[in-house]
Enzyme design. Structure first.
Site, short mmCIF file in Angstrom:
data_model
loop_
_atom_site.label_atom_id
_atom_site.label_comp_id
_atom_site.label_asym_id
_atom_site.label_seq_id
_atom_site.Cartn_x
_atom_site.Cartn_y
_atom_site.Cartn_z
N CYS A 1 0.81 -1.21 0.00
CA CYS A 1 0.00 0.00 0.00
C CYS A 1 0.85 1.27 0.00
O CYS A 1 0.31 2.37 -0.10
CB CYS A 1 -0.95 -0.01 1.19
SG CYS A 1 -2.28 -1.21 1.02
N ASP B 1 -14.35 6.48 1.26
CA ASP B 1 -14.56 5.25 2.03
C ASP B 1 -13.87 4.07 1.38
O ASP B 1 -13.20 4.20 0.35
CB ASP B 1 -16.06 5.00 2.19
CG ASP B 1 -16.43 4.51 3.57
OD1 ASP B 1 -15.67 3.68 4.12
OD2 ASP B 1 -17.46 4.93 4.11
N SER C 1 -6.28 -8.40 -17.77
CA SER C 1 -4.87 -8.62 -18.08
C SER C 1 -4.19 -7.30 -18.38
O SER C 1 -4.82 -6.33 -18.79
CB SER C 1 -4.73 -9.57 -19.28
OG SER C 1 -5.31 -8.97 -20.43
#
Length: 319
Positions: A17, A50, A112
């Site tokens: 992240c 959110d 892909s």
């Protein structure tokens, strides 16, 4: 690993992240994209930043839909897949939902892509009753805030990339990143739980600020109460910091009141990007200790009450 092996993590410019766009850039990109007022069934869109989109199918069922993928922060492909899957599923749990199926990205059944860097993640769908839906913007003044997992994954991953993480430290990092946030589905059923979100790339401060701004409240964060991975402080003091930590602070630091003597390394822990981090849970004060016990009993021993919501200008005050 053999002498001629290539580390999976070395093939990516960032990992986990920590690869997210900075909060400031993301906010600018999403500033004119809200569609929540166009469709009454769209209960959650982009307006409050959110964790997932939510569409109400009927009076009994909401569909929660999200996607999450990133580049590797570990070298073992199996570990990478486990982390990426756990992280993607977390968004459904953070809304109070129950995952029902997922599509792989970018593998058959999903999408892909031709890219020089390894990428993996999932598009996840879940369900919940409308009464069990929990957003990040419904905290109330007086709520206490629980964090369910320890902080320090970004710091550990920075040390890992520089081959400064011991096998025991790696095991701790892997354990927290692959622990499902499934307690969120149970917390959504408790009326004493008012708001939830998961802590990922923007760090504790960034996701706490999102909750504070969305709820129009001030988040008073007790820094000494934040659960940490065992060597997070030591490694941060040694300089094992991700670039995302600095970008995070540049994006939202103006809304955070830190003590004048707060050391840089502590600020870097507070802004440390978490891959598959824990849940921030805003709950009624008279339910907090009971909920905390239930969360710990469910397999989150580091869960702690880290602060409270107060009336006042939206922002964060670190005590």
């Amino acid at each position: 690993m053999s002498a001629d092996s290539v580390r999976l993590s070395s093939m990516a410019h960032g990992g986990g992240c920590g690869c997210k766009l900075s909060p400031a850039v993301l906010s600018e990109l999403l500033s004119n994209t809200s569609a929540a007022h166009s469709f009454k069934q769209l209960l959650v869109g982009t307006e409050t930043g959110d964790d997932a989109a939510v569409w109400q199918i009927d009076e009994r069922t909401c569909l929660i839909s999200t996607t999450d993928f990133f580049m590797p922060m570990v070298d073992d492909p199996h570990d990478f897949g486990r982390i990426a899957a756990t992280n993607a599923i977390s968004d459904v749990y953070a809304m109070g939902g129950r995952p029902i199926f997922a599509l792989a990205i970018p593998v058959a059944g999903g999408h892909s892509i031709d890219t020089p860097e390894p990428i993996y993640g999932l598009a996840v769908n879940g369900i919940c009753a409308p009464s069990e839906l929990r957003r990040n913007c419904d905290a109330k003044a007086g709520d206490l805030i629980i964090l369910t997992k320890p902080v320090g994954v970004g710091i550990y991953s920075a040390a890992f990339k520089k081959e400064a993480l011991s096998p025991a430290d790696y095991a701790d990092m892997l354990a927290t990143m692959t622990t499902l946030n499934q307690i969120g589905a149970e917390l959504g059923k408790d009326s004493g739980v008012h708001a939830m979100t998961d802590v990922t790339g923007f760090g504790v401060l960034g996701h706490a600020l999102g909750m504070a701004r969305g709820s129009g409240l001030r988040f008073v964060l007790r820094s000494e109460a934040i659960p940490l991975l065992p060597r997070a402080i030591e490694l941060a003091q040694q300089g094992y910091i991700t670039g995302a930590s600095g970008r995070n602070w540049e994006s939202y630091g103006a809304a955070v009141a830190l003590a004048a003597d707060c050391p840089l390394w502590w600020r870097q822990i507070l802004t440390d990007p978490q891959t598959s981090g824990g849940l921030l849970v805003a709950c009624a004060a008279d339910r907090a200790n009971i909920l905390l016990g239930s969360i710990r009993d469910a397999g989150y021993p580091s869960a702690s009450i880290i602060g409270e919501m107060r009336a006042g200008a939206a922002g964060i005050e670190v005590s």
